[in-house]
Design an enzyme around this catalytic site. Structure first.
Site, short mmCIF file in Angstrom:
data_model
loop_
_atom_site.label_atom_id
_atom_site.label_comp_id
_atom_site.label_asym_id
_atom_site.label_seq_id
_atom_site.Cartn_x
_atom_site.Cartn_y
_atom_site.Cartn_z
N ASP A 100 0.88 -1.17 0.00
CA ASP A 100 0.00 0.00 0.00
C ASP A 100 0.91 1.22 0.00
O ASP A 100 1.81 1.33 0.84
CB ASP A 100 -0.85 -0.03 1.28
CG ASP A 100 -2.20 0.66 1.14
OD1 ASP A 100 -2.23 1.73 0.49
OD2 ASP A 100 -3.18 0.14 1.67
N ASP A 202 -2.85 4.75 -2.46
CA ASP A 202 -3.91 5.34 -1.62
C ASP A 202 -4.31 6.74 -2.09
O ASP A 202 -3.46 7.53 -2.51
CB ASP A 202 -3.33 5.43 -0.19
CG ASP A 202 -4.34 5.86 0.85
OD1 ASP A 202 -5.30 5.12 1.08
OD2 ASP A 202 -4.16 6.95 1.43
N GLU A 254 -6.50 4.04 -5.70
CA GLU A 254 -7.75 4.35 -5.01
C GLU A 254 -8.12 5.78 -5.38
O GLU A 254 -7.40 6.72 -5.03
CB GLU A 254 -7.59 4.20 -3.49
CG GLU A 254 -8.93 4.32 -2.78
CD GLU A 254 -8.85 4.94 -1.40
OE1 GLU A 254 -9.76 4.77 -0.62
OE2 GLU A 254 -7.85 5.63 -1.11
N HIS A 319 -11.13 -2.18 4.13
CA HIS A 319 -11.00 -1.67 5.50
C HIS A 319 -11.71 -0.33 5.71
O HIS A 319 -11.67 0.20 6.81
CB HIS A 319 -9.52 -1.53 5.83
CG HIS A 319 -8.85 -0.50 4.96
ND1 HIS A 319 -8.72 -0.66 3.59
CD2 HIS A 319 -8.35 0.72 5.24
CE1 HIS A 319 -8.14 0.41 3.09
NE2 HIS A 319 -7.91 1.27 4.06
N ASP A 320 -12.32 0.21 4.67
CA ASP A 320 -13.05 1.47 4.80
C ASP A 320 -14.56 1.27 4.69
O ASP A 320 -15.31 2.25 4.71
CB ASP A 320 -12.63 2.45 3.69
CG ASP A 320 -11.18 2.90 3.81
OD1 ASP A 320 -10.66 2.95 4.94
OD2 ASP A 320 -10.56 3.20 2.77
C1 GLC Z 1 -7.73 5.87 1.98
C2 GLC Z 1 -7.57 4.70 2.93
C3 GLC Z 1 -8.15 5.08 4.26
C4 GLC Z 1 -7.38 6.26 4.80
C5 GLC Z 1 -7.34 7.41 3.77
C6 GLC Z 1 -6.27 8.41 4.13
O1 GLC Z 1 -9.06 6.19 1.72
O2 GLC Z 1 -8.14 3.57 2.38
O3 GLC Z 1 -8.14 4.02 5.17
O4 GLC Z 1 -7.96 6.71 5.98
O5 GLC Z 1 -7.04 6.98 2.48
O6 GLC Z 1 -5.00 7.86 3.90
#
Ligand code: GLC
Ligand code: CA
Length: 551
Positions: A100, A202, A254, A319-320
């Site tokens: 990640d 991310d 993401e 995880h979100d």
């Molecule tokens: C992404 C991650 C999340 C995190 C955010 C800030 O959305 O998946 O868990 O809080 O980025 O890094």
């Protein structure tokens, strides 16, 4: 491992949230030793890649998504040597390693930020996004952060504000600074050297902040206001070219996707950005807006946009998000049926499936009884903001429960011993009490378990190229809870049908003979009929259609 150009299409990626996966040293926190212990479990499940959420040094304001040193491992998780043992163990079992990368921001404890905040003229002064106060001394603009509150934080030492799209302990990096970019690319080069096979990048849609007037200043959430600006794509292409693309390392961003062009930019081969994208949708929006009809529209649209030259990341959980069986299925009466139906849906769509730890056991949402039991920064901020908007504690807790990211972060349920076999100590986050019923040990002894169903789907993907390369065509009414489609490749055609409801549905299709092979289903006996199928609650099935010409 060496990689062919399109190898990522054949993967089934398992996401590990290390803090909650397995505690190897009895301190209540998951770690690399625990991950090493469970390599055989992953091998048995059959996945061929693991994406681990961040394991780098971090003060854990946002559970590792606030990194203070990209070149070392978080002490609680172990050492670089442990990481290497995990890597080698995974590779020996044919499992690729996906790291990640959190590159939109660092921790405020990262050395670059500690230096940057000291003055306007130090070597790192330009590494973050600093602006003078507005004429009234307030923040440079009205942007809010994703976790609530202003996206700007004042630093008296510099007499300036810095931008943080997430928590104030997560200052945004300034990608407009070339020197900063090179240092960021050095991080990726370091992990390339360590034999990583790919990256999940991310929160990567906000690199170009557009503060010079190109962002949407009517919009109050910073990440929405500046999503997907031109510079962001330019920087991603530069990163891909200089780091992961030449060796065909797998990449998934993401991102925010608002329109067709965004999908093309992030996930088509000709754009030169990522192999595929994970669109970010806030849980509260997903909970309120999802429906089978909506899924069908999205499937059709996304397929058309990317079928020539792109690829899809398929996931129902991470995880979100809340747990998929609680969100899209029924985690009570039809728990097992709906968990299996969602599994079949995930693995039979075009794209690369992502399995989030515990979904292969049908793990569900948790309900803690007080806000103190929650850990997630987002949940806590959300709860507080509901209270200050006048909500009662009861209502604030109820809404926080349904959206909390802790739903998916409860410890992995390995067996029915104390703390679900996750640890010998009280874990950092409470175990879901249903571990006595839902756990890996009993599912591995049961041929009809959710785990065994995932195993079958993953094995099927290895045997049948139709699952990876097959064309996709929806063949169900636009309305209603039945989602059905064909996948066809060479002379093989599969018909996949799901009932996203507990009510019986009749599905009609003129190619159903009633005699075809059922490749997989979550119910046993079935009445054989021509032209139609009676679907029970959350029923799912894959049928192999007979060759059109041989009828
Ligand atoms: C992404 C991650 C999340 C995190 C955010 C800030 O959305 O998946 O868990 O809080 O980025 O890094
Ligand atoms: Ca531990």
């Amino acid at each position: 491992m060496k990689h062919e150009k399109d190898w990522y299409k054949e993967l089934v990626i398992y996401q590990i949230y290390p803090r909650s996966f397995k505690d190897g040293n009895g301190d209540g926190i998951g770690d690399l030793k625990g991950m090493i212990e469970k390599l055989d479990y992953l091998k048995e499940l059959g996945v061929n890649a693991v994406w681990m959420s961040p394991v780098y040094a971090s003060p854990n304001v946002d559970n590792g998504y606030d990194i203070s040193d990209y070149f070392s491992i978080m002490e609680e998780f172990g050492t670089m040597q442990d990481w290497e043992i995990f890597r080698d163990g995974a590779h020996a079992r044919g499992i690729a390693i996906i790291m990640d990368l959190v590159l939109n921001h660092t921790s405020d404890r990262h050395i670059w930020f500690e230096e940057s905040k000291k003055s306007k003229d130090n070597p790192y002064s330009d590494f973050y996004v600093w602006r003078d106060p507005a004429p009234d001394g307030g923040a440079p603009n009205g942007w809010m952060s994703v976790f609530g509150g202003s996206a700007w934080e004042y630093v008296p030492q510099r007499k300036q504000y810095y931008l943080h799209m997430f928590a104030k302990e997560q200052p945004d990096l300034n990608w407009d600074c070339e020197e900063a970019r090179e240092k960021i690319f050095d991080i990726i080069r370091f992990w390339n050297e360590k034999g990583v096979d790919g990256y999940r990048v991310d929160a990567i849609s906000y690199l170009d902040k557009g503060l010079d007037g190109r962002a949407d200043f009517q919009e109050t959430i910073g990440t929405v206001a500046c999503a997907n600006l031109e510079g962001t794509h330019r920087y991603i292409r530069e990163m891909a070219e200089k780091t992961f693309a030449p060796a065909h390392l797998m990449s998934v961003g993401e991102v925010n996707i608002n329109n067709e062009q965004d999908s093309i930019n992030y996930s088509s081969a000709k754009s030169g950005e990522f192999n595929m994208a994970i669109p970010f949708v806030p849980p509260i929006v997903e909970i309120k807006t999802w429906s089978p009809e909506r899924l069908k529209e999205d499937l059709e649209r996304d397929y058309q946009i990317l079928k020539e030259d792109g690829w899809w990341a398929r996931f129902l959980s991470n995880h979100d998000k809340p747990r998929q069986v609680s969100l899209y299925g029924n985690d009570e009466l039809y728990w097992k049926e709906s968990a299996k139906m969602l599994a079949c849906y995930l693995h039979t769509l075009p794209g690369t499936p992502f399995v989030y730890q515990g979904e292969e056991l049908g793990m569900t949402n948790v309900q803690y009884h007080s806000i103190e039991e929650y850990d997630d920064i987002d949940t806590k901020n959300y709860y507080m903001s509901m209270l200050s908007d006048g909500a009662s504690e009861e209502d604030a807790l109820a809404e926080s429960q349904s959206i909390s990211r802790d739903n998916s972060r409860t410890p992995m349920q390995w067996d029915d011993s104390a703390y679900a076999g996750f640890s010998t100590q009280k874990p950092w986050l409470g175990v879901n009490p249903n571990y006595v019923k839902i756990n890996a040990a009993n599912q591995m002894q049961d041929d009809t378990s959710v785990f065994r169903f995932y195993q079958k789907l993953i094995a099927l993907r290895k045997e049948h190229p139709v699952m990876v390369h097959g064309d996709f065509a929806l063949c169900c009414p636009k309305k209603g809870p039945v989602i059905a489609y064909t996948r066809s490749f060479q002379n093989e055609t599969w018909l996949v049908i799901h009932n996203f409801s507990e009510k019986e549905q009749i599905f009609e299709h003129d190619r159903i003979q009633g005699t075809e092979t059922i490749i997989l289903s979550n119910y046993d006996e079935r009445a054989k009929e021509r032209g139609k199928i009676r679907l029970r609650a959350y029923e799912t099935m894959i049928l192999e259609l007979q060759d059109k010409n041989k009828r």
